[in-house]
Scaffold this active site. Structure first.
Site, PDB file in Angstrom:
ATOM      1  N   TYR A 105       0.852  -1.195   0.000  1.00 39.08           N
ATOM      2  CA  TYR A 105       0.000   0.000   0.000  1.00 39.08           C
ATOM      3  C   TYR A 105       0.882   1.237   0.000  1.00 39.08           C
ATOM      4  O   TYR A 105       1.819   1.321   0.796  1.00 39.08           O
ATOM      5  CB  TYR A 105      -0.878   0.042   1.253  1.00 39.08           C
ATOM      6  CG  TYR A 105      -2.347  -0.131   0.924  1.00 39.08           C
ATOM      7  CD1 TYR A 105      -2.957   0.701  -0.010  1.00 39.08           C
ATOM      8  CD2 TYR A 105      -3.102  -1.120   1.548  1.00 39.08           C
ATOM      9  CE1 TYR A 105      -4.295   0.533  -0.319  1.00 39.08           C
ATOM     10  CE2 TYR A 105      -4.449  -1.289   1.231  1.00 39.08           C
ATOM     11  CZ  TYR A 105      -5.033  -0.460   0.307  1.00 39.08           C
ATOM     12  OH  TYR A 105      -6.348  -0.608  -0.009  1.00 39.08           O
ATOM     13  N   LYS A 118      -1.410   0.622 -25.032  1.00 37.06           N
ATOM     14  CA  LYS A 118      -1.733   0.537 -26.468  1.00 37.06           C
ATOM     15  C   LYS A 118      -0.427   0.590 -27.249  1.00 37.06           C
ATOM     16  O   LYS A 118       0.412  -0.297 -27.076  1.00 37.06           O
ATOM     17  CB  LYS A 118      -2.717   1.654 -26.842  1.00 37.06           C
ATOM     18  CG  LYS A 118      -4.079   1.530 -26.128  1.00 37.06           C
ATOM     19  CD  LYS A 118      -5.076   2.539 -26.628  1.00 37.06           C
ATOM     20  CE  LYS A 118      -6.460   2.341 -26.042  1.00 37.06           C
ATOM     21  NZ  LYS A 118      -6.631   2.962 -24.712  1.00 37.06           N
ATOM     22  N   ASP A 169      -6.190  13.543 -25.078  1.00 44.22           N
ATOM     23  CA  ASP A 169      -6.129  12.123 -24.719  1.00 44.22           C
ATOM     24  C   ASP A 169      -5.385  11.433 -25.867  1.00 44.22           C
ATOM     25  O   ASP A 169      -5.939  11.197 -26.934  1.00 44.22           O
ATOM     26  CB  ASP A 169      -7.563  11.595 -24.575  1.00 44.22           C
ATOM     27  CG  ASP A 169      -7.611  10.110 -24.271  1.00 44.22           C
ATOM     28  OD1 ASP A 169      -6.576   9.426 -24.415  1.00 44.22           O
ATOM     29  OD2 ASP A 169      -8.696   9.631 -23.895  1.00 44.22           O
ATOM     30  N   THR A 175      -3.327   6.006 -21.956  1.00 48.11           N
ATOM     31  CA  THR A 175      -3.167   4.685 -21.361  1.00 48.11           C
ATOM     32  C   THR A 175      -1.720   4.279 -21.627  1.00 48.11           C
ATOM     33  O   THR A 175      -1.033   4.895 -22.430  1.00 48.11           O
ATOM     34  CB  THR A 175      -4.123   3.658 -21.991  1.00 48.11           C
ATOM     35  OG1 THR A 175      -4.007   3.743 -23.412  1.00 48.11           O
ATOM     36  CG2 THR A 175      -5.562   3.898 -21.571  1.00 48.11           C
ATOM     37  N   ARG A 198      -1.288  -2.693 -18.627  1.00 47.86           N
ATOM     38  CA  ARG A 198      -2.606  -2.055 -18.635  1.00 47.86           C
ATOM     39  C   ARG A 198      -2.641  -0.968 -17.557  1.00 47.86           C
ATOM     40  O   ARG A 198      -2.389  -1.250 -16.390  1.00 47.86           O
ATOM     41  CB  ARG A 198      -3.644  -3.135 -18.331  1.00 47.86           C
ATOM     42  CG  ARG A 198      -5.088  -2.751 -18.480  1.00 47.86           C
ATOM     43  CD  ARG A 198      -5.911  -3.981 -18.769  1.00 47.86           C
ATOM     44  NE  ARG A 198      -5.495  -4.519 -20.047  1.00 47.86           N
ATOM     45  CZ  ARG A 198      -5.881  -4.043 -21.238  1.00 47.86           C
ATOM     46  NH1 ARG A 198      -6.737  -3.063 -21.313  1.00 47.86           N
ATOM     47  NH2 ARG A 198      -5.428  -4.569 -22.357  1.00 47.86           N
ATOM     48  N   GLU A 208      -0.571   4.728  -0.530  1.00 50.68           N
ATOM     49  CA  GLU A 208      -1.436   5.892  -0.782  1.00 50.68           C
ATOM     50  C   GLU A 208      -0.656   7.180  -0.570  1.00 50.68           C
ATOM     51  O   GLU A 208       0.089   7.307   0.411  1.00 50.68           O
ATOM     52  CB  GLU A 208      -2.663   5.854   0.131  1.00 50.68           C
ATOM     53  CG  GLU A 208      -3.674   4.845  -0.347  1.00 50.68           C
ATOM     54  CD  GLU A 208      -4.950   4.825   0.466  1.00 50.68           C
ATOM     55  OE1 GLU A 208      -5.263   5.814   1.142  1.00 50.68           O
ATOM     56  OE2 GLU A 208      -5.637   3.802   0.410  1.00 50.68           O
TER      57      GLU A 208
HETATM   58  N1  DSN Z   1     -11.203   0.771 -25.331  1.00 48.89           N
HETATM   59  C1  DSN Z   1     -10.222   1.572 -25.992  1.00 48.89           C
HETATM   60  C2  DSN Z   1     -10.202   1.355 -27.458  1.00 48.89           C
HETATM   61  O1  DSN Z   1     -10.455   0.238 -27.848  1.00 48.89           O
HETATM   62  O2  DSN Z   1      -9.901   2.254 -28.212  1.00 48.89           O
HETATM   63  C3  DSN Z   1     -10.344   2.978 -25.643  1.00 48.89           C
HETATM   64  O3  DSN Z   1     -10.350   3.083 -24.269  1.00 48.89           O
END
Ligand code: DSN
Length: 418
Positions: free
Chosen positions: A54, A229, A200, A226, A235, A56
């Site tokens: 933990y 990707k 984003d 994120t 993730r 925090e």
């Molecule tokens: N779920 C993602 C996508 O497939 O583009 C976006 O968050």
């Protein structure tokens, strides 16, 4: 409780599920544009002892004891994120892109404030104002989209909406928009409206890191992403922002939205960011772009219409209407053929989100597996044959067998059992 990994009890039920998922990833063409395969090293680090901790708060400001190594780890991850993207401040704690966006919005707006986001059915994201998402429920969202003739973002519409509505924030970024976004135009619109610009860049982060996609970092007050990707990390989510927004962003992530950060995931983020700082990451991003462009060319040769006529990035969006099939039929047929992808709305789609007229295909994961442009010719052949035979289960089964045989040339996690 067994403390040693040598005497942990077998859990046949769970191990079978894990082994099946590994088999699925190995035997099928992974073409979901938002997915990728992390390195074996990142995979191992994601399962480190930091899952037990933990922490925090933030480095040197924790609410638990024993955080000295968590501090060291988080400082390492933050530093790599800042270096990779040239950012003034990085928060590596978001559990996912949605909490990153939530924190960014709360840092720049109050509930009820108005913002502009991209229409979901034109390629935007749920958290950019859709009524089913916190973003459309807590804030007042208005939308811009693409032009019907070019399927390129209508920057004039962005500018006029911004001038007329004076939004508090303009959000740029998309999930299924195959072209480079002109962040300068968004900056101009935001400046004219006195709005903050939030970008984003989840889909583009890897290409931005490699210098192959324009960086929004110098232009936007806050950039969210994120990490899993094109950036090819575990993730999770991440926020980069100007120093003037650092405290607001940090306070929104914790204690505003999240509790304890996932320190094992932050360890894997640190590792993946380190991998992205290596020169071969640029080669990977170049190949991913070449693969997408070759895939686009082969689909066009086979008579498919691509939204906007092609791609500048790692994904293509197929308009299936001239083939008289829906996105959901295509997704199901591809699944039967051993190809994993997702149905997607196309701009001005008349079909619902659960049916759709489009199909989104990406090359990030296949490129990680080692496929190059000539392999994409074979991939395109698998895809086109499946899409031309959506009702023929025996043909789809044959493609599935050919796909599995083809993929044996590209081993995935060869040392792993599950
Ligand atoms: N779920 C993602 C996508 O497939 O583009 C976006 O968050």
């Amino acid at each position: 409780m067994p403390a040693s990994t040598r005497d942990y009890p077998a859990d046949a039920q769970l191990e079978s599920i894990l082994a099946k998922e590994l088999g699925r990833q190995r035997d099928r063409l992974e073409m979901i544009a938002s997915e990728n395969f992390v390195s074996e090293h990142v995979l191992r680090v994601t399962a480190s002892v930091f899952t037990n901790k933990y922490a925090e708060g933030y480095p040197d400001r924790r609410f638990y004891g024993g955080c000295e190594y968590a501090d060291e780890l988080e400082i390492l991850a933050q530093g790599r994120a800042r270096k990779l993207f040239g950012a003034e401040h990085a928060n590596v704690q978001p559990h996912c892109g949605s909490t990153a966006n939530m924190a960014a919005f709360f840092a720049a707006m109050k509930p009820g404030d108005l913002f502009l986001g991209m229409n979901l059915s034109h390629g935007g994201h749920l958290t950019h104002g859709a009524s089913v998402s916190f973003s459309g429920r807590v804030f007042s969202a208005r939308f811009y989209g693409v032009r019907e003739d070019t399927e390129i973002i209508d920057y004039d519409e962005v500018a006029s909406l911004a001038e007329r509505l004076k939004p508090k924030v303009i959000v740029a970024g998309a999930s299924s928009y195959p072209r480079i976004i002109d962040f300068e135009r968004f900056r101009e619109a935001a400046d004219r409206a006195g709005a903050a610009l939030i970008v984003d860049m989840a889909h583009y982060a890897g290409m931005v890191a490699a210098g192959l996609y324009p960086s929004p970092v110098p232009l936007a007050e806050i950039v969210t992403t994120t990490t899993h990707k094109t950036l090819r990390g575990p993730r999770g989510g991440m926020i980069l922002c100007r120093r003037s927004y650092a405290k607001a962003v940090d306070d929104e992530i914790f204690p505003g939205i999240q509790g304890g950060p996932l320190m094992h995931v932050i360890a894997a983020k640190a590792l993946a960011l380190g991998e992205a700082l290596e020169p071969d990451f640029i080669d990977y991003q170049r190949q991913l772009l070449k693969n997408a462009s070759r895939l686009a060319a082969r689909l066009i040769d086979a008579g498919f219409r691509l939204v906007s006529g092609g791609t500048d990035i790692h994904l293509v969006l197929i308009d299936l209407r001239n083939k008289n099939i829906t996105g959901s039929q295509a997704e199901i047929a591809l699944d039967k053929a051993g190809i994993t992808a997702n149905k997607n709305t196309i701009p001005f789609d008349k079909r619902s989100f659960s049916v759709t007229s489009g199909l989104r295909l990406g090359t990030a994961a296949l490129t990680t597996r080692g496929l190059n442009e000539s392999d994409m010719d074979e991939v395109a052949d698998f895809v086109c044959t499946a899409l031309h035979n959506v009702d023929d289960d025996s043909k789809l089964k044959k493609i599935r067998e050919r796909v599995a045989a083809f993929l044996r040339k590209f081993p995935l996690y060869p040392g792993l059992d599950f």
